[in-house]
Design a protein around this motif. Structure first.
Motif, short mmCIF file in Angstrom:
data_model
loop_
_atom_site.label_atom_id
_atom_site.label_comp_id
_atom_site.label_asym_id
_atom_site.label_seq_id
_atom_site.Cartn_x
_atom_site.Cartn_y
_atom_site.Cartn_z
N LEU A 164 0.82 -1.21 0.00
CA LEU A 164 0.00 0.00 0.00
C LEU A 164 0.85 1.25 0.00
O LEU A 164 0.36 2.36 0.29
CB LEU A 164 -0.92 0.00 1.24
N SER A 165 2.13 1.11 -0.33
CA SER A 165 3.08 2.23 -0.24
C SER A 165 2.66 3.41 -1.11
O SER A 165 2.86 4.57 -0.73
CB SER A 165 4.47 1.76 -0.64
N ARG A 166 2.06 3.16 -2.27
CA ARG A 166 1.69 4.25 -3.18
C ARG A 166 0.59 5.13 -2.59
O ARG A 166 0.44 6.29 -2.98
CB ARG A 166 1.26 3.69 -4.53
N TYR A 167 -0.17 4.58 -1.65
CA TYR A 167 -1.24 5.35 -1.04
C TYR A 167 -0.75 6.18 0.14
O TYR A 167 -1.44 7.08 0.61
CB TYR A 167 -2.34 4.42 -0.54
N ARG A 168 0.43 5.87 0.65
CA ARG A 168 0.93 6.53 1.85
C ARG A 168 1.75 7.77 1.55
O ARG A 168 2.22 8.44 2.46
CB ARG A 168 1.77 5.53 2.66
N GLU A 169 1.91 8.07 0.30
CA GLU A 169 2.73 9.23 -0.08
C GLU A 169 1.99 10.55 0.07
O GLU A 169 2.57 11.58 0.37
CB GLU A 169 3.22 9.07 -1.53
N GLY A 170 0.69 10.55 -0.16
CA GLY A 170 -0.08 11.79 -0.08
C GLY A 170 -1.02 11.80 1.10
O GLY A 170 -0.89 11.01 2.03
N LYS A 171 -1.98 12.73 1.06
CA LYS A 171 -2.95 12.83 2.14
C LYS A 171 -4.01 11.73 1.99
O LYS A 171 -4.31 11.27 0.89
CB LYS A 171 -3.63 14.21 2.10
N SER A 172 -4.56 11.34 3.12
CA SER A 172 -5.58 10.29 3.13
C SER A 172 -6.95 10.90 2.82
O SER A 172 -7.76 11.12 3.72
CB SER A 172 -5.60 9.57 4.48
N SER A 173 -7.19 11.17 1.56
CA SER A 173 -8.48 11.73 1.15
C SER A 173 -9.55 10.64 1.21
O SER A 173 -9.25 9.45 1.34
CB SER A 173 -8.38 12.27 -0.27
N LYS A 174 -10.79 11.07 1.10
CA LYS A 174 -11.91 10.12 1.11
C LYS A 174 -11.77 9.13 -0.05
O LYS A 174 -12.03 7.93 0.10
CB LYS A 174 -13.23 10.87 1.02
N GLU A 175 -11.33 9.63 -1.19
CA GLU A 175 -11.15 8.78 -2.36
C GLU A 175 -10.05 7.75 -2.12
O GLU A 175 -10.19 6.58 -2.47
CB GLU A 175 -10.78 9.64 -3.58
N THR A 176 -8.96 8.18 -1.48
CA THR A 176 -7.86 7.28 -1.19
C THR A 176 -8.30 6.19 -0.22
O THR A 176 -7.98 5.01 -0.41
CB THR A 176 -6.66 8.04 -0.60
N LEU A 177 -9.03 6.58 0.81
CA LEU A 177 -9.51 5.61 1.80
C LEU A 177 -10.42 4.58 1.14
O LEU A 177 -10.35 3.38 1.45
CB LEU A 177 -10.27 6.33 2.92
N THR A 178 -11.25 5.04 0.22
CA THR A 178 -12.15 4.12 -0.50
C THR A 178 -11.35 3.15 -1.36
O THR A 178 -11.64 1.94 -1.39
CB THR A 178 -13.13 4.91 -1.39
N GLN A 179 -10.33 3.64 -2.05
CA GLN A 179 -9.50 2.79 -2.90
C GLN A 179 -8.76 1.74 -2.09
O GLN A 179 -8.68 0.56 -2.49
CB GLN A 179 -8.51 3.65 -3.69
N VAL A 180 -8.19 2.16 -0.95
CA VAL A 180 -7.46 1.22 -0.10
C VAL A 180 -8.40 0.16 0.46
O VAL A 180 -8.07 -1.04 0.48
CB VAL A 180 -6.75 1.97 1.05
N THR A 181 -9.57 0.59 0.88
CA THR A 181 -10.56 -0.36 1.41
C THR A 181 -10.93 -1.39 0.34
O THR A 181 -11.00 -2.59 0.61
CB THR A 181 -11.83 0.38 1.87
N GLN A 182 -11.16 -0.92 -0.87
CA GLN A 182 -11.52 -1.82 -1.96
C GLN A 182 -10.41 -2.80 -2.27
O GLN A 182 -10.65 -3.98 -2.55
CB GLN A 182 -11.89 -1.01 -3.20
#
Length: 202
Positions: A164-182
């Motif tokens: 999940l490293s690519r998601y940890r580079e920026g801010k945890s937006s609602k869209e990012t949280l949804t993508q990680v959850t999926q």
């Protein structure tokens, strides 16, 4: 810790006799550091099964009301549960769970938030993504396959750590949280399919 190991040995013995339980991929769980085991949820037995298959102490969130029951509160505490006051809102739950991960412990989590009545995997809640990104823990997908019915086989499979490293580079937006959850839910689903067993004929 000693009591936890005793309970784990007892549960392993029970699942071996009652469900011929099979453990796959337990070596994917790091021996040290913060880890989050993300599993599907089909029964109240799930926390015991996940803990039985892992070689680390697994901690769980449990509603605070359970800790007011004499004797039982000591048993669930020994099994790694910690209280969460649901009436205080989600923020307290997040703080308690994050502290467990920041302390380098292993936490079991059911992203669906409730048990599946059909056994099919439901939608995940974004809280699981919040924990994953905020704590920088290792995320392991887990699949429980089978039935807890007496003498029916049950299998628990621990998958490889998710990148999940690519998601940890920026801010945890609602869209990012949804993508990680999926992504986490998709990994659990794939693990379910890969370990599906034939239902015995009656």
């Amino acid at each position: 810790m000693k009591l936890y190991r005793i309970f784990r040995a007892l549960f392993r013995g029970y699942f071996t006799v009652a469900n011929r339980y099979e453990v796959i991929g337990a070596d994917h769980i790091p021996a040290q550091g913060s880890v989050m085991l993300c599993s599907n949820h089909i029964s109240n037995w799930d926390p015991m099964l996940i803990g039985s298959g892992a070689n680390r102490t697994v901690h769980y969130m449990a509603k605070s009301e359970l800790f007011k029951i004499p004797v039982f509160n000591k048993l669930i505490t020994a099994w790694g549960a910690f209280p969460v006051n649901r009436g205080a809102g989600d923020r307290q739950s997040l703080r308690v769970a994050l502290q467990v991960l920041e302390d380098g412990k292993c936490m079991g989590l059911f992203p669906e938030g409730h048990r599946s009545k059909t056994g099919e995997l439901g939608e995940g809640q974004t809280g699981v993504a919040f924990f994953a990104l905020r704590s920088n823990c290792v995320v392991i997908p887990v699949a429980i396959v089978g039935s807890y019915r007496l003498f029916r086989k049950v299998r628990i499979a621990y998958g490889k750590p998710l990148d999940l490293s690519r998601y940890r580079e920026g801010k945890s937006s609602k869209e990012t949280l949804t993508q990680v959850t999926q992504e986490i839910m998709s990994a659990i689903g794939e693990l379910q399919k890969a370990n599906r067993m034939e239902v015995p004929k009656r």
